[in-house]
Design a protein around this motif. Structure first.
Motif, PDB file in Angstrom:
ATOM      1  N   THR A  33       0.704  -1.206   0.039  1.00 50.67           N
ATOM      2  CA  THR A  33       0.147  -0.114   0.085  1.00 50.67           C
ATOM      3  C   THR A  33       0.822   1.403   0.240  1.00 50.67           C
ATOM      4  O   THR A  33       0.419   2.051  -0.919  1.00 50.67           O
ATOM      5  CB  THR A  33      -1.028  -0.331   1.134  1.00 50.67           C
ATOM      6  OG1 THR A  33      -1.764  -1.188   1.211  1.00 50.67           O
ATOM      7  CG2 THR A  33      -1.763   1.271   1.075  1.00 50.67           C
ATOM      8  N   VAL A  37       0.244   3.985  -2.768  1.00 52.25           N
ATOM      9  CA  VAL A  37      -0.015   5.443  -2.527  1.00 52.25           C
ATOM     10  C   VAL A  37       0.985   6.558  -2.829  1.00 52.25           C
ATOM     11  O   VAL A  37       0.683   7.336  -3.342  1.00 52.25           O
ATOM     12  CB  VAL A  37      -0.310   5.516  -1.036  1.00 52.25           C
ATOM     13  CG1 VAL A  37      -0.523   7.005  -0.392  1.00 52.25           C
ATOM     14  CG2 VAL A  37      -1.433   4.796  -0.446  1.00 52.25           C
ATOM     15  N   GLN A 107      -4.139   6.153   6.959  1.00 51.46           N
ATOM     16  CA  GLN A 107      -5.163   5.117   7.560  1.00 51.46           C
ATOM     17  C   GLN A 107      -4.978   3.879   8.292  1.00 51.46           C
ATOM     18  O   GLN A 107      -3.998   3.040   8.094  1.00 51.46           O
ATOM     19  CB  GLN A 107      -6.222   4.868   6.300  1.00 51.46           C
ATOM     20  CG  GLN A 107      -7.331   4.096   6.751  1.00 51.46           C
ATOM     21  CD  GLN A 107      -8.239   4.002   5.292  1.00 51.46           C
ATOM     22  OE1 GLN A 107      -7.856   4.216   4.347  1.00 51.46           O
ATOM     23  NE2 GLN A 107      -9.274   3.777   5.572  1.00 51.46           N
ATOM     24  N   ARG A 129      -6.264   8.624   8.124  1.00 48.46           N
ATOM     25  CA  ARG A 129      -6.803   9.118   6.815  1.00 48.46           C
ATOM     26  C   ARG A 129      -5.702   8.820   5.881  1.00 48.46           C
ATOM     27  O   ARG A 129      -4.443   9.036   5.815  1.00 48.46           O
ATOM     28  CB  ARG A 129      -6.994  10.777   6.748  1.00 48.46           C
ATOM     29  CG  ARG A 129      -8.064  11.099   7.732  1.00 48.46           C
ATOM     30  CD  ARG A 129      -9.400  11.318   6.681  1.00 48.46           C
ATOM     31  NE  ARG A 129     -10.633  11.790   7.370  1.00 48.46           N
ATOM     32  CZ  ARG A 129     -10.748  13.218   7.392  1.00 48.46           C
ATOM     33  NH1 ARG A 129      -9.662  14.122   6.932  1.00 48.46           N
ATOM     34  NH2 ARG A 129     -11.952  13.613   7.947  1.00 48.46           N
ATOM     35  N   CYS A 130      -6.178   8.360   4.644  1.00 52.02           N
ATOM     36  CA  CYS A 130      -5.367   8.249   3.439  1.00 52.02           C
ATOM     37  C   CYS A 130      -5.108   9.264   2.705  1.00 52.02           C
ATOM     38  O   CYS A 130      -5.958   9.711   2.073  1.00 52.02           O
ATOM     39  CB  CYS A 130      -6.006   7.042   2.558  1.00 52.02           C
ATOM     40  SG  CYS A 130      -4.880   6.605   1.151  1.00 52.02           S
ATOM     41  N   LYS A 132      -3.750   9.576  -0.103  1.00 54.68           N
ATOM     42  CA  LYS A 132      -4.114   9.537  -1.726  1.00 54.68           C
ATOM     43  C   LYS A 132      -5.641   9.889  -1.953  1.00 54.68           C
ATOM     44  O   LYS A 132      -6.170  10.686  -2.945  1.00 54.68           O
ATOM     45  CB  LYS A 132      -3.757   8.005  -2.194  1.00 54.68           C
ATOM     46  CG  LYS A 132      -4.276   7.558  -3.285  1.00 54.68           C
ATOM     47  CD  LYS A 132      -4.027   6.297  -3.707  1.00 54.68           C
ATOM     48  CE  LYS A 132      -4.762   5.740  -5.152  1.00 54.68           C
ATOM     49  NZ  LYS A 132      -5.118   4.626  -5.230  1.00 54.68           N
ATOM     50  N   VAL A 133      -6.428   9.394  -1.051  1.00 57.28           N
ATOM     51  CA  VAL A 133      -8.007   9.521  -1.059  1.00 57.28           C
ATOM     52  C   VAL A 133      -8.065  11.045  -0.774  1.00 57.28           C
ATOM     53  O   VAL A 133      -9.007  11.510  -1.713  1.00 57.28           O
ATOM     54  CB  VAL A 133      -8.818   8.903  -0.115  1.00 57.28           C
ATOM     55  CG1 VAL A 133     -10.125   9.111   0.233  1.00 57.28           C
ATOM     56  CG2 VAL A 133      -8.566   7.235  -0.250  1.00 57.28           C
ATOM     57  N   GLU A 134      -7.545  11.557   0.053  1.00 66.07           N
ATOM     58  CA  GLU A 134      -7.849  13.004   0.512  1.00 66.07           C
ATOM     59  C   GLU A 134      -7.261  13.909  -1.074  1.00 66.07           C
ATOM     60  O   GLU A 134      -7.974  15.007  -1.227  1.00 66.07           O
ATOM     61  CB  GLU A 134      -7.023  13.562   1.624  1.00 66.07           C
ATOM     62  CG  GLU A 134      -7.586  12.868   2.920  1.00 66.07           C
ATOM     63  CD  GLU A 134      -9.170  13.065   3.162  1.00 66.07           C
ATOM     64  OE1 GLU A 134      -9.567  14.322   2.808  1.00 66.07           O
ATOM     65  OE2 GLU A 134      -9.609  12.196   3.750  1.00 66.07           O
ATOM     66  N   ALA A 136      -7.210  12.892  -3.952  1.00 68.05           N
ATOM     67  CA  ALA A 136      -8.211  12.799  -4.836  1.00 68.05           C
ATOM     68  C   ALA A 136      -9.340  13.650  -4.851  1.00 68.05           C
ATOM     69  O   ALA A 136     -10.050  14.189  -5.829  1.00 68.05           O
ATOM     70  CB  ALA A 136      -8.638  11.254  -5.030  1.00 68.05           C
ATOM     71  N   LEU A 137      -9.856  13.635  -3.570  1.00 68.64           N
ATOM     72  CA  LEU A 137     -10.980  14.594  -3.237  1.00 68.64           C
ATOM     73  C   LEU A 137     -10.600  16.065  -3.386  1.00 68.64           C
ATOM     74  O   LEU A 137     -11.460  16.825  -4.002  1.00 68.64           O
ATOM     75  CB  LEU A 137     -11.282  14.372  -1.750  1.00 68.64           C
ATOM     76  CG  LEU A 137     -11.841  13.046  -1.404  1.00 68.64           C
ATOM     77  CD1 LEU A 137     -12.274  12.925   0.016  1.00 68.64           C
ATOM     78  CD2 LEU A 137     -13.483  12.928  -2.199  1.00 68.64           C
TER      79      LEU A 137
END
Length: 144
Positions: A33, A37, A107, A129-130, A132-134, A136-137
């Motif tokens: 991961t 990431v 995360q 919190r990830c 990568k996700v943040e 992308a948002l």
């Protein structure tokens, strides 16, 4: 008082203002991961600096690997942590020592002690919190 992450607007501001991310625990194994990431963050335009004492004589994602944060010869904006929670207080102390602005525990990583150390020294802390996700948002918000 329980730990509370910064709100979404603050996280967006942090990601928009940051360019250099030291990734503590970045693996050279492509199926991990941390590698995926960090690779996504690099593809999004961030400078990734790998920190991994087991691989400090090589490179990951085309970047020189450092054994510890203090070995990095340039300014770091965010320290992103892929290590077990028990290691985070020491990583927080190192993050403070190098003058980074943000300690980001990936995360699944929790450490109130690390958060206290970093926040007491003026750093912003994001926990569980990830990145990568943040990111992308944040990118989706910019493009809307």
């Amino acid at each position: 008082m329980p730990f509370v992450n910064p709100d979404q607007y603050t996280i967006r501001d942090i990601l928009s203002a940051s360019r250099t991310i030291a990734v503590v625990g970045l693996s050279d194994k492509t199926d991990r991961t941390s590698y995926m990431v960090a690779g996504a963050m690099q593809a999004a335009g961030y400078r990734i600096i790998p920190v991994n004492p087991a691989a400090d004589d090589g490179s990951i994602l085309g970047e020189k690997v450092y054994a510890k944060l203090e070995d990095i010869p340039e300014q770091v904006d965010i320290v992103n942590v892929f290590r077990k929670s028990e290691y985070c207080p020491e990583i927080a102390r190192q993050t403070v020592a190098i003058g980074a602005k943000v300690l980001w525990l990936q995360q699944g990583v929790h450490s109130l002690e690390a958060a206290f150390i970093a926040e007491s020294n003026g750093l912003t802390v994001i926990m569980d919190r990830c990145i990568k996700v943040e990111e992308a948002l944040t990118r989706a918000h910019r493009n809307s």
